[in-house]
Write a protein that holds these residues in place. Sequence first.
Motif, PDB file in Angstrom:
ATOM      1  N   MET A   1       0.843  -1.237   0.070  1.00 28.41           N
ATOM      2  CA  MET A   1      -0.010  -0.077   0.123  1.00 28.41           C
ATOM      3  C   MET A   1       0.849   1.414  -0.116  1.00 28.41           C
ATOM      4  N   PHE A   2       0.425   2.403  -0.847  1.00 28.63           N
ATOM      5  CA  PHE A   2       1.151   3.399  -0.712  1.00 28.63           C
ATOM      6  C   PHE A   2       0.156   4.301  -0.339  1.00 28.63           C
ATOM      7  N   LEU A   3       0.543   5.275   0.884  1.00 30.54           N
ATOM      8  CA  LEU A   3      -0.505   6.114   1.746  1.00 30.54           C
ATOM      9  C   LEU A   3       0.284   7.544   1.568  1.00 30.54           C
ATOM     10  N   ASP A   4      -0.543   8.276   1.243  1.00 22.39           N
ATOM     11  CA  ASP A   4      -0.270   9.863   1.014  1.00 22.39           C
ATOM     12  C   ASP A   4      -0.930  10.777   1.900  1.00 22.39           C
ATOM     13  N   VAL A   5      -0.432  11.511   2.675  1.00 25.07           N
ATOM     14  CA  VAL A   5      -1.374  12.402   3.346  1.00 25.07           C
ATOM     15  C   VAL A   5      -2.104  13.541   2.704  1.00 25.07           C
ATOM     16  N   ASP A   6      -3.357  13.437   2.582  1.00 20.79           N
ATOM     17  CA  ASP A   6      -4.054  14.633   1.994  1.00 20.79           C
ATOM     18  C   ASP A   6      -3.649  16.118   2.410  1.00 20.79           C
ATOM     19  N   ASN A   7      -3.591  16.853   1.670  1.00 16.23           N
ATOM     20  CA  ASN A   7      -3.375  18.318   1.981  1.00 16.23           C
ATOM     21  C   ASN A   7      -2.275  18.330   3.191  1.00 16.23           C
TER      22      ASN A   7
ATOM     23  N   ILE B   1      -5.138   6.040  -0.174  1.00 14.08           N
ATOM     24  CA  ILE B   1      -4.221   4.642  -0.202  1.00 14.08           C
ATOM     25  C   ILE B   1      -4.419   4.084  -1.463  1.00 14.08           C
ATOM     26  N   GLY B   2      -3.131   3.762  -2.197  1.00 11.61           N
ATOM     27  CA  GLY B   2      -3.335   3.012  -3.501  1.00 11.61           C
ATOM     28  C   GLY B   2      -2.733   1.388  -2.904  1.00 11.61           C
TER      29      GLY B   2
END
Length: 700
Positions: free
Chosen positions: A289-295, A390-391
């Motif tokens: 999983m690739f997790l990026d914090v929004d904003n 999350i991807g």
Amino acid sequence: MRQSSASAATELVEQTHLVLIVDDDLMARRLLSKTLSKEGFQIVEASNGQEALDQVVLRMPDIILMDVEMPIMNGFDACEQLRALYPDLSLPLTLAVLGHRVRYLLRTSQTMNALANSIQALDRSKDLLSKAQSIAKLGSWEIDRETGHMTWSEELRRLLDCENDQSTSSIDALLNRAHPEDRSGLRSWFEQLVTGKGTTSYNHRVVHSDGSTHYMQQQVSTRQADSEQPGSLYGTSQDVSVQHEHQEQIRQLAYYDSLTGLPNREHFMRRIKQSLEHHKRDNSKFAVMFLDVDNFKRVNDTLGHRIGDLLLETIAERLQHAIRKNTAACGDRSSEEDSLVARFGGDEFTLMIGQINEREDAGVIASRILETVHAPMQLSGHELVISPSIGIAIFPDDANNVDDILKNADAAMYTAKRAGKNAFRFFEEPMNSTALRQLTIENELRKAIDRNEFSLEYQPQLDVETNEIIGLEALIRWNSQTLGLVAPGQFIPVAEGSNLISEVGTWVLRTATAQMKQWLDDGLNLKRLAINISVRQFMEPGFVALVASALAENDLPAQKIELEITESLLMQDVEHAIEILAELKELGVELAIDDFGTGYSSLNYLKRFPIDRLKIDQAFVREILTNSDDAAITRAVIAMATSMQLGVIAEGVETIEQLNYLRTLECSVVQGFHLSRPLSVEAVPGFLQRLILLGLIRSP
Ligand code: C2E
Ligand code: CA
Ligand code: CA
């Protein structure tokens, strides 16, 4: 001074030590020997270095007094060999350079004095050695190979934190001092040593009474690892805790993120690589999983980097918690080892989740993570609610190597962001594999004509009533340089979908007409050649002119050609189709409707199509004996064709039974594997010749 050295000498004598005197000068040897034996020493003599070595091996003296200049082997060489033989030899005192002095001293009757000095020097060096060992935290031990008995040095006792317990010094006692988890490994290391195998060093932990953990390195002298040598094993034990700590610090810096303490990118990549191998081996799935914090940038910009850092730390904790909860739910130790949260960089986190049975399992975990991360957080007085995107990519479904799996999880994460954030998405092929294949085919098709990759095969059509080969059907073949053999069923639709079909169709038309002309010129009895025409090309302006020019170029009568056009496609623009068919008919070519029965031609239209023949689709023929519907349709088509005075060909006839059944339906013209597979240009004349010889067809 004299007094103390004399007493030291007496002590030595009381233990009857063995002295090896090495000198080529017999006089000197005897003198020294006499003097020392008087003092109670046992003496062995050697007249050169080689003899000295032999004596050492045989007798192992307590001290060696050796001359430097000697024949055969001098003192220096002998020393060197001795050291090579016994790297850890500490007892014998080698007085190579002192040899001259000793002799001199003896001659001047100062033997005992010199000896005492040497003993003092030995004591001093022992003392120094023990100090050095204590500084280096280096202990030593010795194991008697035969009895398994072990002795420890004082320093080793200290290192093992059992200075006060003088009674114990055995392998078992040492094992008892080792960390419980390291015991069995250490035990088998010792066992292997005794049998002459194993590695030269072993690291383990020792827990001291104050609770501190120390890292020890056991090392055995390599010589003694040789199984052919009985006797003792010598080894050292060193406290390498400081080195271990440094290594840990380096590892920490190299593989962990300093802000969150999570594994970093490098660490994550290494672990996926390992996981990949292991999952490949047991054919199981795992998710990345690739997790990026929004904003995240907005938090950083408005509330400052300190809050930004706190935010990242909080997310790290929450992710770890979520993973732990998940593995706890799985109740599986291997899944714990197989799962990992890492800070990939900036506000990006990556997760590896082992033990995924279905894609949905990863979905369940991802939605739990969304929920966990989305919960409000208090960061030094600020309440924040943030969301991640999350991807997810699954091994091996979405990728089977490290780079692709990360790339695809990343791509899926961007899809989640585009979908409005605070969401997770699975990776989906941006283009499914058939579309990709079609694209490749299209690219390769463009080069196929120039590269001369097409050829034609010809499948005979036989009238079994009249024993006449009524024709051949030309079927295109493509042997692509990059794709290999590609079936027309695969590339014709692609060609039709692009503008390549007319180019391909033109090539077929020209090649087939030229070939037919050639065969006729060669005297082959061929009524006609059927050529498949794509409706796309058929409907193009100039198609009739193209056919006319192909015929004219080859000086071929139009009746020698039959064009096969698929039924279903003709029906798309019936009026236009009828116009073209009429023009072609006027030209004189024969016309057949291919794959008949699959379209929706009403009798009405069929009557208006100026055609000569219907080809019953092979789908009906295939099941003609087993499927009563197919048999009924075939019967109806034949009856209709007969009533309209059209010819009928059954294609795809594979067996004699199918052929016989078709005959009962009064369809005698057949094409199919039963008669012949499509033939190469070269094979056609031979095939016809064989049929004539067998009396199956008439000669021309
Ligand atoms: P089609 O016109 O229906 O051609 C008959 C197909 O059935 C050929 O497949 C042939 O090899 C195969 N066939 C012949 N006898 C038997 C049999 O007894 N059993 C079975 N199972 N199959 C048999 P092929 O050569 O793969 O061609 C497939 C299709 O591609 C053709 O179907 C036709 O629609 C198209 N095609 C082939 N050559 C050309 C061409 O030059 N131009 C155009 N536009 N289309 C072509
Ligand atoms: Ca055909
Ligand atoms: Ca067909």
